[in-house]
Design an enzyme around this catalytic site. Structure first.
Site, PDB file in Angstrom:
ATOM      1  N   GLU A 154      -3.636   1.674  -3.380  1.00 34.40           N
ATOM      2  CA  GLU A 154      -4.028   3.071  -2.894  1.00 34.40           C
ATOM      3  C   GLU A 154      -2.989   3.866  -3.782  1.00 34.40           C
ATOM      4  O   GLU A 154      -2.462   4.697  -3.396  1.00 34.40           O
ATOM      5  CB  GLU A 154      -3.711   3.778  -1.376  1.00 34.40           C
ATOM      6  CG  GLU A 154      -5.193   3.487  -0.193  1.00 34.40           C
ATOM      7  CD  GLU A 154      -4.324   4.686   1.371  1.00 34.40           C
ATOM      8  OE1 GLU A 154      -4.403   3.709   1.942  1.00 34.40           O
ATOM      9  OE2 GLU A 154      -5.511   5.217   0.603  1.00 34.40           O
ATOM     10  N   ASP A 194       2.994   4.736   4.902  1.00 36.16           N
ATOM     11  CA  ASP A 194       2.522   3.983   5.896  1.00 36.16           C
ATOM     12  C   ASP A 194       2.542   2.888   6.444  1.00 36.16           C
ATOM     13  O   ASP A 194       2.715   2.173   6.829  1.00 36.16           O
ATOM     14  CB  ASP A 194       1.312   4.453   6.766  1.00 36.16           C
ATOM     15  CG  ASP A 194       0.036   4.767   6.504  1.00 36.16           C
ATOM     16  OD1 ASP A 194       0.374   4.299   5.121  1.00 36.16           O
ATOM     17  OD2 ASP A 194      -0.810   5.567   6.622  1.00 36.16           O
ATOM     18  N   HIS A 195       2.717   2.425   4.905  1.00 36.19           N
ATOM     19  CA  HIS A 195       2.690   0.782   4.765  1.00 36.19           C
ATOM     20  C   HIS A 195       4.126   0.135   4.290  1.00 36.19           C
ATOM     21  O   HIS A 195       4.211   1.178   3.395  1.00 36.19           O
ATOM     22  CB  HIS A 195       1.905   0.264   3.994  1.00 36.19           C
ATOM     23  CG  HIS A 195       0.052   0.037   4.288  1.00 36.19           C
ATOM     24  ND1 HIS A 195      -0.846  -1.061   4.761  1.00 36.19           N
ATOM     25  CD2 HIS A 195      -0.643   1.586   4.692  1.00 36.19           C
ATOM     26  CE1 HIS A 195      -1.846   0.148   4.854  1.00 36.19           C
ATOM     27  NE2 HIS A 195      -1.905   0.671   5.222  1.00 36.19           N
ATOM     28  N   ASP A 225      -3.758  -4.885   0.984  1.00 40.92           N
ATOM     29  CA  ASP A 225      -4.322  -4.621   2.435  1.00 40.92           C
ATOM     30  C   ASP A 225      -5.658  -4.707   2.315  1.00 40.92           C
ATOM     31  O   ASP A 225      -6.689  -3.858   2.563  1.00 40.92           O
ATOM     32  CB  ASP A 225      -4.384  -2.724   2.312  1.00 40.92           C
ATOM     33  CG  ASP A 225      -4.335  -2.049   3.308  1.00 40.92           C
ATOM     34  OD1 ASP A 225      -4.150  -2.890   4.644  1.00 40.92           O
ATOM     35  OD2 ASP A 225      -4.242  -0.835   3.472  1.00 40.92           O
ATOM     36  N   TYR A 279      -7.572  -3.573  -1.850  1.00 41.33           N
ATOM     37  CA  TYR A 279      -7.529  -2.867  -0.740  1.00 41.33           C
ATOM     38  C   TYR A 279      -8.700  -2.868  -0.182  1.00 41.33           C
ATOM     39  O   TYR A 279      -9.384  -2.171  -0.524  1.00 41.33           O
ATOM     40  CB  TYR A 279      -7.596  -1.518  -1.303  1.00 41.33           C
ATOM     41  CG  TYR A 279      -7.366  -0.305  -0.444  1.00 41.33           C
ATOM     42  CD1 TYR A 279      -6.801  -0.498   0.649  1.00 41.33           C
ATOM     43  CD2 TYR A 279      -8.590   0.761  -0.786  1.00 41.33           C
ATOM     44  CE1 TYR A 279      -6.391   0.713   1.484  1.00 41.33           C
ATOM     45  CE2 TYR A 279      -8.269   1.845  -0.308  1.00 41.33           C
ATOM     46  CZ  TYR A 279      -7.310   1.463   1.400  1.00 41.33           C
ATOM     47  OH  TYR A 279      -7.594   2.996   2.025  1.00 41.33           O
ATOM     48  N   ASN A 297      -6.876  -4.277   5.776  1.00 39.35           N
ATOM     49  CA  ASN A 297      -7.118  -3.381   6.557  1.00 39.35           C
ATOM     50  C   ASN A 297      -8.062  -4.102   7.876  1.00 39.35           C
ATOM     51  O   ASN A 297      -9.243  -4.329   8.807  1.00 39.35           O
ATOM     52  CB  ASN A 297      -8.398  -2.687   6.378  1.00 39.35           C
ATOM     53  CG  ASN A 297      -7.110  -1.442   5.859  1.00 39.35           C
ATOM     54  OD1 ASN A 297      -6.933  -0.912   6.533  1.00 39.35           O
ATOM     55  ND2 ASN A 297      -8.602  -1.188   4.620  1.00 39.35           N
ATOM     56  N   ASN A 340       1.049  -0.796   0.480  1.00 44.19           N
ATOM     57  CA  ASN A 340       0.339   0.122   0.019  1.00 44.19           C
ATOM     58  C   ASN A 340       1.096   1.254   0.095  1.00 44.19           C
ATOM     59  O   ASN A 340       1.791   1.307   1.173  1.00 44.19           O
ATOM     60  CB  ASN A 340      -0.903  -0.427   1.385  1.00 44.19           C
ATOM     61  CG  ASN A 340      -2.022   1.475   1.330  1.00 44.19           C
ATOM     62  OD1 ASN A 340      -0.829   2.457   0.382  1.00 44.19           O
ATOM     63  ND2 ASN A 340      -2.851   0.856   1.924  1.00 44.19           N
TER      64      ASN A 340
END
Length: 260
Positions: A34, A250-251, A150, A109, A152, A7
């Site tokens: 993303e 951030d990933h 990702d 995602y 989540n 991501n």
DNA sequence: ATGGCGATATACTATCGA
């Protein structure tokens, strides 16, 4: 075959990082999430010198997924079945040839779902139901099949540095974890967990409150393998050091090597 | 209890992410 998922939190902002990652790790396939751009804004020209083939499902502002592959891809699917009215660009799937056979790779995602409860959380759970149905159909084909992306989803308390921070979060609520387990129980293997039971392995650290410096991370990026893919699993790597680069995502990437 | 950071479009502010 080396398969990575990352991501990137805007492919345009992370273009140089992506090129550096491709050069350093030389993955055969990269699943990106993303993108935060439309198809025609994907930096194809900038990737020209790398020799990767590109399949993109972009969208204005948010979401967006892509698969990069050294070998040409076949049978590219741009939508997760089950809801024709869903316009969010969160799914792309392709058949990728290897030296010994083919692997079908789904790049996802999965919706964040916060706050919970809300329409966003309902959408997340419904999306997970659709992924479950699609996976069940794919498993009937008895082929090497990989779902990378990702998710989540924080699967277990040991997948968070501070699980108590996440108890009311859509990434860790019981219904979220139940649906993730239900997906695994179809017969998929969590690639990272096939290689280690260790805690302290994370793929995401928030930009805020010094999460990276404090190692306050979570494991939410995953690769799930069909039995035919799991049989060929050689190793799994979290490419953690990319989080320390200047202006990082951030990933961080998760990478698996399959003997295919 | 809140915001803290970063990205994008709606752009001197709002929304989203996790």
């Amino acid at each position: 075959m080396r398969i990575a998922t990352w991501n990137v939190n805007s492919v345009k902002q992370r273009q140089e990082h992506l090129l550096r990652f491709l050069k350093e790790e030389a993955p055969d396939v990269v699943c990106l999430q993303e993108l935060k751009c439309q198809d025609d804004a994907f930096p194809r020209l900038e990737l020209d010198g790398t020799g990767y083939n590109i399949a993109v499902r972009g969208q204005k502002s948010f979401n967006g997924v892509a698969i990069l592959s050294k070998r040409p891809m076949e049978d590219i699917q741009l939508r997760l079945p089950g809801d024709d009215s869903d316009e969010q660009a969160r799914f792309i799937e392709a058949l990728v040839p290897g030296d010994k056979g083919v692997v079908r790779i789904a790049c996802i995602y999965l919706p964040n779902g916060n706050p919970a409860p809300s329409e966003k959380y309902s959408y997340k759970l419904a999306w997970m139901d659709r992924l479950h149905a699609h996976t069940r159909a794919r498993l009937r084909e008895e082929e090497p099949f990989v779902i990378a992306g990702d998710f989540n989803v924080i699967p277990e308390p040991k997948d968070a540095a501070r699980p108590e921070q996440w108890v009311n979060d859509a990434l860790f609520l019981p219904p979220t974890r139940e649906k993730f387990r239900s997906l695994l129980h179809l017969g998929l293997c969590d690639a990272l967990r096939a290689t280690t039971d260790a805690d302290g392995i994370y793929t995401f650290w928030d930009y805020q409150a010094g999460a990276w410096q404090k190692n306050n991370g979570i494991r939410i990026d995953h690769m799930l393998l069909s039995p035919q893919a799991a049989d060929r699993l050689r190793s799994v790597t979290v490419v953690r050091h990319t989080r320390g680069w200047d202006k990082p995502s951030d990933h961080v990437p998760l990478m698996a090597e399959l003997d295919v």
